[in-house]
Write a protein that holds these residues in place. Structure first.
Motif, PDB file in Angstrom:
ATOM      1  N   GLU A 127       0.839  -1.213   0.000  1.00  0.00           N
ATOM      2  CA  GLU A 127       0.000   0.000   0.000  1.00  0.00           C
ATOM      3  C   GLU A 127       0.870   1.256   0.000  1.00  0.00           C
ATOM      4  OE1 GLU A 127      -1.732  -3.428   1.637  1.00  0.00           O
ATOM      5  OE2 GLU A 127      -0.270  -2.201   2.712  1.00  0.00           O
ATOM      6  N   THR A 128       1.944   1.242   0.835  1.00  0.00           N
ATOM      7  CA  THR A 128       2.744   2.474   0.922  1.00  0.00           C
ATOM      8  C   THR A 128       3.606   2.633  -0.331  1.00  0.00           C
ATOM      9  OG1 THR A 128       4.566   1.397   2.091  1.00  0.00           O
ATOM     10  CG2 THR A 128       2.825   2.369   3.443  1.00  0.00           C
ATOM     11  N   ARG A 129       4.045   1.508  -0.909  1.00  0.00           N
ATOM     12  CA  ARG A 129       4.852   1.614  -2.134  1.00  0.00           C
ATOM     13  C   ARG A 129       4.012   2.214  -3.263  1.00  0.00           C
ATOM     14  NH1 ARG A 129       7.668  -4.119  -3.233  1.00  0.00           N
ATOM     15  NH2 ARG A 129       8.734  -2.919  -4.875  1.00  0.00           N
ATOM     16  N   LYS A 130       2.776   1.715  -3.355  1.00  0.00           N
ATOM     17  CA  LYS A 130       1.908   2.176  -4.446  1.00  0.00           C
ATOM     18  C   LYS A 130       1.608   3.680  -4.285  1.00  0.00           C
ATOM     19  CE  LYS A 130      -2.307   0.763  -6.770  1.00  0.00           C
ATOM     20  NZ  LYS A 130      -3.518  -0.001  -6.731  1.00  0.00           N
ATOM     21  N   LEU A 131       1.295   4.102  -3.050  1.00  0.00           N
ATOM     22  CA  LEU A 131       0.983   5.520  -2.823  1.00  0.00           C
ATOM     23  C   LEU A 131       2.223   6.387  -3.076  1.00  0.00           C
ATOM     24  CD1 LEU A 131      -1.055   7.672  -2.022  1.00  0.00           C
ATOM     25  CD2 LEU A 131      -0.404   7.346   0.362  1.00  0.00           C
ATOM     26  N   ALA A 132       3.409   5.871  -2.657  1.00  0.00           N
ATOM     27  CA  ALA A 132       4.650   6.636  -2.900  1.00  0.00           C
ATOM     28  C   ALA A 132       4.814   6.890  -4.397  1.00  0.00           C
ATOM     29  CB  ALA A 132       5.854   5.867  -2.356  1.00  0.00           C
ATOM     30  N   GLY A 133       4.556   5.839  -5.208  1.00  0.00           N
ATOM     31  CA  GLY A 133       4.682   5.979  -6.660  1.00  0.00           C
ATOM     32  C   GLY A 133       3.683   6.978  -7.216  1.00  0.00           C
ATOM     33  N   LEU A 134       2.465   6.921  -6.681  1.00  0.00           N
ATOM     34  CA  LEU A 134       1.406   7.818  -7.163  1.00  0.00           C
ATOM     35  C   LEU A 134       1.751   9.283  -6.864  1.00  0.00           C
ATOM     36  CD1 LEU A 134      -1.404   7.712  -8.478  1.00  0.00           C
ATOM     37  CD2 LEU A 134      -2.381   7.823  -6.191  1.00  0.00           C
ATOM     38  N   ILE A 135       2.242   9.544  -5.639  1.00  0.00           N
ATOM     39  CA  ILE A 135       2.600  10.926  -5.268  1.00  0.00           C
ATOM     40  C   ILE A 135       3.767  11.403  -6.136  1.00  0.00           C
ATOM     41  CG2 ILE A 135       3.448  12.414  -3.407  1.00  0.00           C
ATOM     42  CD1 ILE A 135       2.023  10.543  -1.419  1.00  0.00           C
ATOM     43  N   LEU A 136       4.703  10.473  -6.392  1.00  0.00           N
ATOM     44  CA  LEU A 136       5.852  10.801  -7.234  1.00  0.00           C
ATOM     45  C   LEU A 136       5.382  11.184  -8.640  1.00  0.00           C
ATOM     46  CD1 LEU A 136       8.914  10.843  -7.161  1.00  0.00           C
ATOM     47  CD2 LEU A 136       8.962   8.412  -7.684  1.00  0.00           C
ATOM     48  N   LYS A 137       4.437  10.401  -9.164  1.00  0.00           N
ATOM     49  CA  LYS A 137       3.917  10.679 -10.510  1.00  0.00           C
ATOM     50  C   LYS A 137       3.243  12.062 -10.541  1.00  0.00           C
ATOM     51  CE  LYS A 137       0.223   8.991 -13.331  1.00  0.00           C
ATOM     52  NZ  LYS A 137      -0.898   8.108 -13.262  1.00  0.00           N
ATOM     53  N   ASN A 138       2.459  12.361  -9.495  1.00  0.00           N
ATOM     54  CA  ASN A 138       1.760  13.656  -9.456  1.00  0.00           C
ATOM     55  C   ASN A 138       2.716  14.829  -9.234  1.00  0.00           C
ATOM     56  OD1 ASN A 138      -0.645  12.425  -9.942  1.00  0.00           O
ATOM     57  ND2 ASN A 138      -1.217  12.256  -7.786  1.00  0.00           N
ATOM     58  N   ALA A 139       3.942  14.520  -8.773  1.00  0.00           N
ATOM     59  CA  ALA A 139       4.930  15.595  -8.599  1.00  0.00           C
ATOM     60  C   ALA A 139       5.628  15.914  -9.928  1.00  0.00           C
ATOM     61  CB  ALA A 139       5.963  15.184  -7.553  1.00  0.00           C
TER      62      ALA A 139
ATOM     63  N   ASP B 126       1.779  -4.373  -8.615  1.00  0.00           N
ATOM     64  CA  ASP B 126       1.399  -2.971  -8.420  1.00  0.00           C
ATOM     65  C   ASP B 126       2.619  -2.052  -8.422  1.00  0.00           C
ATOM     66  OD1 ASP B 126      -1.295  -3.132  -8.421  1.00  0.00           O
ATOM     67  OD2 ASP B 126      -1.539  -3.244  -6.245  1.00  0.00           O
ATOM     68  N   ALA B 127       3.706  -2.527  -7.800  1.00  0.00           N
ATOM     69  CA  ALA B 127       4.922  -1.709  -7.738  1.00  0.00           C
ATOM     70  C   ALA B 127       5.520  -1.548  -9.131  1.00  0.00           C
ATOM     71  CB  ALA B 127       5.943  -2.356  -6.801  1.00  0.00           C
ATOM     72  N   ARG B 128       5.511  -2.646  -9.913  1.00  0.00           N
ATOM     73  CA  ARG B 128       6.052  -2.574 -11.283  1.00  0.00           C
ATOM     74  C   ARG B 128       5.240  -1.594 -12.126  1.00  0.00           C
ATOM     75  NH1 ARG B 128       5.707  -8.222 -10.934  1.00  0.00           N
ATOM     76  NH2 ARG B 128       4.072  -8.312 -12.539  1.00  0.00           N
ATOM     77  N   SER B 129       3.913  -1.744 -12.035  1.00  0.00           N
ATOM     78  CA  SER B 129       3.042  -0.940 -12.888  1.00  0.00           C
ATOM     79  C   SER B 129       3.175   0.553 -12.556  1.00  0.00           C
ATOM     80  CB  SER B 129       1.598  -1.402 -12.707  1.00  0.00           C
ATOM     81  OG  SER B 129       0.765  -0.644 -13.517  1.00  0.00           O
ATOM     82  N   THR B 130       3.245   0.870 -11.247  1.00  0.00           N
ATOM     83  CA  THR B 130       3.397   2.271 -10.841  1.00  0.00           C
ATOM     84  C   THR B 130       4.732   2.825 -11.342  1.00  0.00           C
ATOM     85  OG1 THR B 130       2.142   1.729  -8.857  1.00  0.00           O
ATOM     86  CG2 THR B 130       3.253   3.836  -8.867  1.00  0.00           C
ATOM     87  N   ALA B 131       5.792   2.023 -11.200  1.00  0.00           N
ATOM     88  CA  ALA B 131       7.112   2.483 -11.647  1.00  0.00           C
ATOM     89  C   ALA B 131       7.120   2.732 -13.151  1.00  0.00           C
ATOM     90  CB  ALA B 131       8.178   1.441 -11.284  1.00  0.00           C
ATOM     91  N   SER B 132       6.439   1.866 -13.910  1.00  0.00           N
ATOM     92  CA  SER B 132       6.366   2.059 -15.369  1.00  0.00           C
ATOM     93  C   SER B 132       5.835   3.444 -15.706  1.00  0.00           C
ATOM     94  CB  SER B 132       5.401   1.045 -16.000  1.00  0.00           C
ATOM     95  OG  SER B 132       5.923  -0.233 -15.927  1.00  0.00           O
TER      96      SER B 132
END
Length: 868
Positions: A52-64, A105-111
């Motif tokens: 959960e925290t990895r996915k949210l970290a990726g999402l916030i990173l993307k929005n930044a 989920d972590a792979r997809s967010t990183a992509s």
């Protein structure tokens, strides 16, 4: 900062914990942007952290890294580019490491995040090694790393434009993607990721599609993928075919027979998501051919080089029966669900596009299906036959359709009131609406509506307005087009005897308990507006009687009850409909002196209501009320001045509303209406208005579509206040000049050219208003310094050769205004201008009468200026 716990808290169900965590993240971001991004990328890359925290970290990173609003996006890009190289390298390494994570989920967010970074860096010639390192991943196992890498390549192609990646790398990306798609790839996740990646990469494949061998290979792999045992792969492969059909239409001929066989099989046998895409392929081909035939005109000879392959015409004998079969696959409750989309609806939509592509040729292929099914006992057959008929009413010639309509009309009217099935009634009302839209009106030679059947039509439609909401909504639609067809009839309308009943029935519909369903209330008001708009002088007294009725309805929405936010939204929507209705009534009654005089007795009360509508919205201005006030200003003329002291603050609020830019654009338009109505009486408000308009022009936050109307508004104000505009001349001219320079050079897509033309038109309208406003005043000489720049602008847009007719008319008008206002001062400049003579001659020989008239006038003004 221990970021894991904060990210965890940010997803808490306890509102306070969540809010506190969000605040802490925001502080961290503001105080230490590099550290913030680095720790998010570290969280995402750490296999020991919770998903959960990895996915949210990726999402916030993307929005930044990205935002919808252009100015915000620009800020974020600059912020990323200004980070130090070391931080960026660490973040990127963390992201790439993630592609081999066992957690999907972590792979997809990183992509997604990698693609966002690439979208910023590749155009700047940074991160050159990215594509190479991704490609080396593709050839390695494990499967999940390969899948994530292909997904990343797909997102990357979506983020960057084709000119950023050189052809050699494009070839390698396509090779990797197409290999990942091929049947020899054993892993279905990899195959699916590759097929979806190809969809995004197609825009990069121009060179490859021009090479027969490469194109054959890509097409073979895509067609094979449509036969995969996996439904998601089949769907993605058909999505690729749909995209290819529009991007590479001219390359399809060798494959079209095979594609027909594949799509026909999918439509008849495959699961719905796949079948829908197979139908979409043919809809897309129709769109292409309709565009080509419209652009080149229908009168082309066979040997010309028009790039149309007539795929639809050739496929007709097989395509139409396939589409007719789909019409029988309706869903039980599709009429109740507004967003419904299924195979029957897709098939009917495609059939309608086919009719627009081939015209008369479709009719004999569809009529037997209609005749066979229209009277069957099974509702599906009756509905499909009606839907087929309604779908082919746009495209074929009236000569071909009117005999059919004359036979069908009585049958349809009976079905609308007597068919036991609601679906059939819904489609019947829709079909009647299409008949009235395309085959009724002053342009159609033989009328289908006669004194003999007019009363029956109106009676049936009014009766159907009492039916279920979906049927009643379609009946309103049919009545809308019935009224519209009588718009240009002169002093008397066949609907006049029924006017009172129609209005009463529509008002009754708006009060139905269930009017919120199927857009029914909105449809009833839209129809009421159209009936009023197309009414004739003989019913003006009845329109006048409607004024206090609608005013009372609007008054009732303002009575002070405490509303929940949901109720407030509904109230605001209803106010919008009522203000829209009053706007149409004001325009109608204001258009003739006698009815305007009678209407003006209500003006004070109506304006009072509009101001109260504004007052019940704290931050935003009501768009429909603003438009209605524009109409009232036009009707009231100089008398509107008495409302300005109270209204002005709402006008200012509207001009400051950058967030809802449509509201801002509407307000700018209303300023123009008020300037035309008040003329010099607008002077006391000009400082405030001009200051705000100039501020809007210089803002990077305001949507670009509002800028052209602002320039037009300068023209309206200058025309209204004449030489008083001197006060703003320098500022306005400076803004106009910089916009003029921008709009002379256009290189871009159709959308950009269209925007550029609207910008040019706004600039020209401003110049025109300023010249006409200063004409015959002692201050004319103030304009002389600007003349040569304006002539350069006219030369520039003439040389670009991409102005539309509207711009052409305004531009030749400005050339005339310049000569007319400045006289001999302009004469010599016009003679020296590079293209004025050519432009004038081109306009004089234009087929567009409006352009020709403007040019005749300009010619006269110029010859006067030169002979002085």
């Amino acid at each position: 900062m221990e970021v894991t716990q904060v990210l965890f808290d940010a997803q808490s169900i306890d509102g306070n914990v969540r809010k506190n965590a969000e605040e802490r993240l925001k502080q961290f971001q503001e105080q230490n942007p590099p550290g913030f991004l680095l720790s998010l990328s570290g969280e995402l890359a750490n296999e020991e952290k919770p998903v959960e925290t990895r996915k949210l970290a990726g999402l916030i990173l993307k929005n930044a890294l990205d935002a919808k609003e252009q100015h915000r996006k620009f800020e974020l890009v600059q912020r990323w580019l200004s980070l130090d190289g070391n931080t960026k390298s660490q973040i990127k390494a963390n992201l790439l490491k993630n592609l081999s994570s066992p957690i999907s989920d972590a792979r997809s967010t990183a992509s997604q995040v990698i693609a966002k970074v690439a979208g910023i860096e590749l155009p700047q010639k940074q991160w050159p090694e990215l594509i190479g390192s991704l490609l080396s991943n593709v050839h390695q196992l494990p499967h999940h790393a390969k899948q994530a890498t292909l997904e990343t390549l797909g997102y990357l192609c979506e983020e960057v434009s084709p000119d950023v990646i050189d052809q050699d790398q494009v070839n390698k990306i396509l090779t990797a993607v197409v290999q990942g798609m091929s049947a020899s790839e054993g892993n279905t996740d990899v195959r699916l990721a590759a097929t979806r990646a190809l969809y995004n990469a197609l825009g990069f494949a121009q060179a490859n599609f021009s090479n027969d061998m490469e194109r054959n290979y890509i097409m073979r792999v895509v067609c094979e993928a449509t036969l995969s045992p996996e439904v998601k792969i089949r769907q993605a492969a058909f999505e690729c075919l749909v995209s290819i059909s529009s991007t590479y239409y001219e390359k399809l001929a060798p494959y079209i027979q095979d594609i027909f066989n594949i799509t026909a099989k999918a439509v008849r046998e495959d699961e719905e998501p796949v079948a829908l895409q197979a139908i979409e392929f043919w809809s897309s081909i129709c769109d292409e051919e309709i565009d080509i035939l419209e652009e080149y005109g229908g009168d082309f000879t066979g040997d010309s080089d028009m790039p149309c392959f007539y795929f639809i015409k050739q496929a007709l004998p097989a395509l139409v029966p396939m589409l007719l079969e789909t019409l029988l696959k309706q869903e039980e409750d599709q009429d109740q669900d507004e967003g419904a989309w299924n195979i029957a609806m897709a098939g009917g939509t495609c059939l309608g596009l086919v009719a627009r592509t081939v015209g008369d040729d479709i009719v004999p292929l569809v009529v037997p299906f209609i005749e066979e099914n229209i009277t069957k006992s099974d509702w599906r057959q009756r509905e499909a036959a009606t839907y087929a008929f309604g779908s082919i009413l746009e495209g074929p010639s009236p000569e071909k359709l009117i005999p059919l309509v004359n036979v069908a009309l009585t049958f349809l009217l009976n079905a609308l009131t007597q068919d036991p099935n609601s679906h059939v009634k819904d489609t019947t009302a829709w079909t009647l609406g299409r008949i009235f839209e395309f085959l009724h009106g002053s342009a159609v030679a033989s009328p289908i509506i006669t004194p003999a059947n007019c009363q029956q039509i109106v009676t049936v439609l009014l009766q159907s307005m009492k039916d279920t909401p979906n049927v009643a909504e379609k009946a309103c639609g049919a009545l809308y087009f019935l009224a519209q067809g009588y718009e240009e009839l002169g002093p008397s309308s066949p609907l006049a005897p029924f006017f009172q009943d129609i209005v009463q029935s529509l008002l009754t519909v708006t009060h139905r308990e269930d009017a919120g369903e199927s857009r029914l209330r909105t449809a009833a008001y839209e129809t009421l507006n159209e009936v009023v708009r197309c009414s004739t002088d003989e019913t003006a007294p009845l329109v006048l009687q409607l004024v206090p009725v609608i005013m009372m309805e609007l008054h009732n929405t303002l009575e002070g009850q405490k509303l929940s936010s949901d109720e407030r939204e509904k109230q605001s929507e209803l106010q919008g409909l009522l203000c829209g209705c009053l706007q149409v009534i004001i325009q109608k009654l204001g258009s003739s002196e006698s009815s305007k005089y009678l209407f003006m007795q209500y003006a004070d009360q109506i304006m009072g209501l509009f101001l109260r509508v504004f007052a019940c919205r704290s931050a935003t201005v009501h768009e429909e009320a603003m438009l209605a006030i524009g109409a009232l200003a036009y009707a009231a003329g100089p008398d509107f001045a008495k409302y300005m002291p109270e209204f002005y603050r709402y006008l200012e609020m509207g001009l400051q509303n950058f967030e809802e830019y449509q509201v801002c654009a509407v307000t700018v338009g209303v300023v123009g209406d008020i300037a035309r109505a008040l003329e010099e009486k607008i002077v006391p408000y000009c400082d405030g208005i001009m200051t705000q308009l100039l501020k809007n022009l210089s803002s990077s936050q305001l949507h670009r579509s509002v800028k052209p109307p602002i320039f037009s508004c300068f023209g309206d104000i200058a025309l209204a206040v004449g030489e008083y505009f001197e006060k703003y001349l320098m500022w306005a001219m400076s803004a106009l000049q910089s916009a003029a320079e921008l709009s002379t050079h256009t290189a871009g897509d159709d959308e950009l050219i269209e925007y550029t033309n609207s910008l040019r038109n706004g600039i020209l309208e401003a110049y025109s208003g300023i010249f006409q406003g200063f004409k015959n005043t002692p201050k004319t000489q103030l304009l002389i310094p600007y003349a040569s720049h304006i002539l350069q602008f006219l030369d520039g847009i003439y040389m670009e050769k991409d102005m539309d007719d509207v711009v052409m008319k305004t531009a030749i008008g400005v050339l005339g205004d310049l000569a007319d206002t400045l006289g001999s001062h302009a004469g010599s400049l016009i003679q020296q201008s590079v293209s004025s003579r050519d432009f004038l001659n081109e306009c004089l020989s234009s087929e567009d009468l409006m352009i020709k008239e403007s040019a005749e006038w300009a010619k006269l003004a110029i010859s006067r200026a030169i002979s002085v």
